[in-house]
Enzyme design. Structure first.
Site, PDB file in Angstrom:
ATOM      1  N   TYR A 196      42.158  46.028  38.131  1.00  0.00           N
ATOM      2  CA  TYR A 196      43.487  45.523  37.763  1.00  0.00           C
ATOM      3  C   TYR A 196      43.713  44.214  37.833  1.00  0.00           C
ATOM      4  CZ  TYR A 196      44.085  50.452  38.107  1.00  0.00           C
ATOM      5  OH  TYR A 196      44.088  52.016  37.794  1.00  0.00           O
ATOM      6  N   SER A 197      44.441  43.516  36.603  1.00  0.00           N
ATOM      7  CA  SER A 197      44.455  41.990  36.757  1.00  0.00           C
ATOM      8  C   SER A 197      45.887  41.755  37.693  1.00  0.00           C
ATOM      9  CB  SER A 197      45.048  41.564  35.148  1.00  0.00           C
ATOM     10  OG  SER A 197      43.820  41.645  34.543  1.00  0.00           O
ATOM     11  N   CYS A 250      44.797  39.416  26.188  1.00  0.00           N
ATOM     12  CA  CYS A 250      44.510  40.376  27.198  1.00  0.00           C
ATOM     13  C   CYS A 250      45.394  41.734  26.512  1.00  0.00           C
ATOM     14  CB  CYS A 250      45.128  39.922  28.519  1.00  0.00           C
ATOM     15  SG  CYS A 250      44.761  41.007  29.819  1.00  0.00           S
ATOM     16  N   GLU A 283      40.432  39.251  27.642  1.00  0.00           N
ATOM     17  CA  GLU A 283      40.033  40.466  28.650  1.00  0.00           C
ATOM     18  C   GLU A 283      40.769  41.744  27.921  1.00  0.00           C
ATOM     19  OE1 GLU A 283      39.571  39.351  32.511  1.00  0.00           O
ATOM     20  OE2 GLU A 283      41.116  40.554  33.186  1.00  0.00           O
ATOM     21  N   TYR A 320      40.383  46.029  26.691  1.00  0.00           N
ATOM     22  CA  TYR A 320      39.709  47.174  27.340  1.00  0.00           C
ATOM     23  C   TYR A 320      40.085  48.242  26.435  1.00  0.00           C
ATOM     24  CZ  TYR A 320      44.332  46.139  29.308  1.00  0.00           C
ATOM     25  OH  TYR A 320      45.552  45.679  29.552  1.00  0.00           O
TER      26      TYR A 320
END
Ligand code: A2P
Length: 434
Positions: free
Chosen positions: A224-225, A392, A432, A434
């Protein structure tokens, strides 16, 4: 005639399963598809890997950078590697083989040195690449940079590992999206007490959910960021925050129970959590005065943007801040995490552009649509060497965002492919997704 046949030696590329956080970056980066994974491990196929090193700089943990001199016919197979819990010990090669190995190993070492040199040059030189470093730069296989901005602070990584995690205490856990919406997103604050856990905006941590998987093995860490800046969720406190979406379905929309997200979203105050990390050495913010940030995110991809924005907000009176431009995509206002606090930020501090895709009565808009609408300001910032760009969130937006940036650049007669290479080389464009 009776001389022994030369023994072929391989410098085998391996991934350390104890440090790897299964973030998939290496598999995405590998230009020859040598990296694959199962439910246990990420592994490198010795018959495909050519030691090009493209996967090494982007790996947030360094677990990718493991090498063993092996007799080629004894190389660890993909199946061997899938079963590992830890890397096997190094084995001595027969003496004759070690001699034969010289050329191969030296070549692989040379490749490693070249890659490191490119990273160092880009990270150390403020916006200027030397001819030598430019010539050695690898062909880019990632949309973003694999080096940080030149002025980024030095990050610590892997201080706490699977074998020796840190215990953090939950000091806050609340929902940051409308209670009546499908998007159940939580802001979770973890405190580290007296133990050091130094972090930078853009870094991430791993959470070890309790329990075991279907094979009876402990769950892998989930990454987790951080949503808070380096000096803590509460300035001066040894704590940090995460933005976590409760996962109830998979990417295809089928029902699925996210092991770690549900665990985290259900935590109560004073519960404890096992944490590893920190991770990440490239998605970092510039540290020099008057650096501008273009931040592009969807949903929980807002976490690093919140961290960076908060870093700037806390020093608003210093005069050191450059410009902040935010493009934030969500289904509706009520499903946009941190909508209330975001709207309270002064307009002359941050230029906020919300792309809502399912707001009743409004046309569907994505972040890339707004980048096009704000072409003039985006272009001005893009062409300023003090600007870094961060993207992101959903993987799907990568292509759309790159297309929009290309269009915006080309409208002024600039060559996007040249600018894109400069942005990557100078650590000024980061993804970043996902
Ligand atoms: P959509 O309404 O089409 O799903 P989520 O809430 O699923 O995390 O998504 C966050 C936002 O990102 C939503 O507004 C979603 O729109 C949007 N989105 C989905 N796909 C893309 C894409 N390819 N590019 C940009 N935004 C996207």
């Amino acid at each position: 005639m009776n001389a022994p046949l030369p023994v072929e030696v391989l410098k085998q590329h391996l991934i350390d399963p104890e440090i790897c956080i299964r973030c998939n970056t290496c598999e995405e980066t590998c230009p020859v598809d040598a990296i694959t994974h199962d439910s246990n491990n990420y592994v490198v196929d010795p018959d495909i890997c050519n030691g090009c090193m493209a996967c090494v700089p982007p790996c947030p943990t360094g677990s990718i950078d493991n090498w063993r001199l092996m007799l080629r016919n004894e190389a660890y197979s993909v199946q061997d590697q899938f079963g590992w819990e830890e890397l096997p010990k190094e084995k001595a090669l027969p003496e004759t083989a070690a001699v034969d190995a010289g050329g191969d190993a030296a070549a692989a070492d040379a490749a490693a040195v070249d890659t490191a040199a490119v990273g160092t040059a880009a990270a150390d030189a403020p916006g200027v690449m030397t001819g030598a470093a430019s010539a050695a730069a690898p062909a880019f296989s990632l949309p973003g940079a694999s080096v940080p901005p030149w002025s980024a602070a030095h990050p610590y990584v892997n201080l706490y590992t699977h074998k020796a995690p840190m215990t953090a205490t939950v000091v806050g856990n609340y929902r940051v999206t409308g209670a009546d919406t499908e998007s159940d997103i939580h802001h979770i604050v973890l405190d580290f007490g007296e133990l050091p856990f130094p972090v930078l905006e853009g870094q991430s941590i791993g959470i070890l959910p309790p329990g075991v998987d279907a094979q009876g093995r402990p769950h892998h860490a989930r990454q987790y960021s951080l949503a808070s800046p380096r000096d803590g969720e509460r300035a001066g406190y040894n704590n940090l925050s995460l933005t976590v979406k409760r996962v109830t379905e998979d990417h295809g929309g089928a029902a699925a129970h996210g092991v770690c997200s549900n665990y985290l979203c259900d935590l109560a105050k004073n519960d404890t959590v096992q944490v590893i990390g920190p991770f990440g050495h490239t998605f970092l913010m510039p540290n020099h005065p008057r650096a501008n940030l273009i931040m592009i995110c969807t949903g929980t991809g807002s976490a690093p943007m919140r961290a960076m924005t908060e870093r700037y907000r806390r020093r608003i009176d210093t005069g050191d801040n450059g410009r902040l431009m935010l493009f934030f995509g969500a289904r509706t206002e009520r499903e946009l995490p941190y909508f209330g606090p975001l709207m309270k930020l002064p307009r002359d501090f941050i230029d906020i552009n919300l792309a809502l895709s399912r707001e009743p009565g409004q046309p569907k808009r994505y972040v890339q649509d707004l980048i096009r609408e704000r072409a003039g300001q985006v272009r001005e910032l893009l062409l300023d060497r003090n600007t870094c760009i961060y993207v992101c969130g959903l993987k799907g937006m990568e292509v759309g965002v790159l297309d929009a940036l290309r269009e915006v650049t080309m409208q002024s007669g600039q060559d996007w492919s040249i600018l894109h290479d400069v942005l990557r080389r100078e650590g000024r464009l980061h993804f970043e997704t996902y």
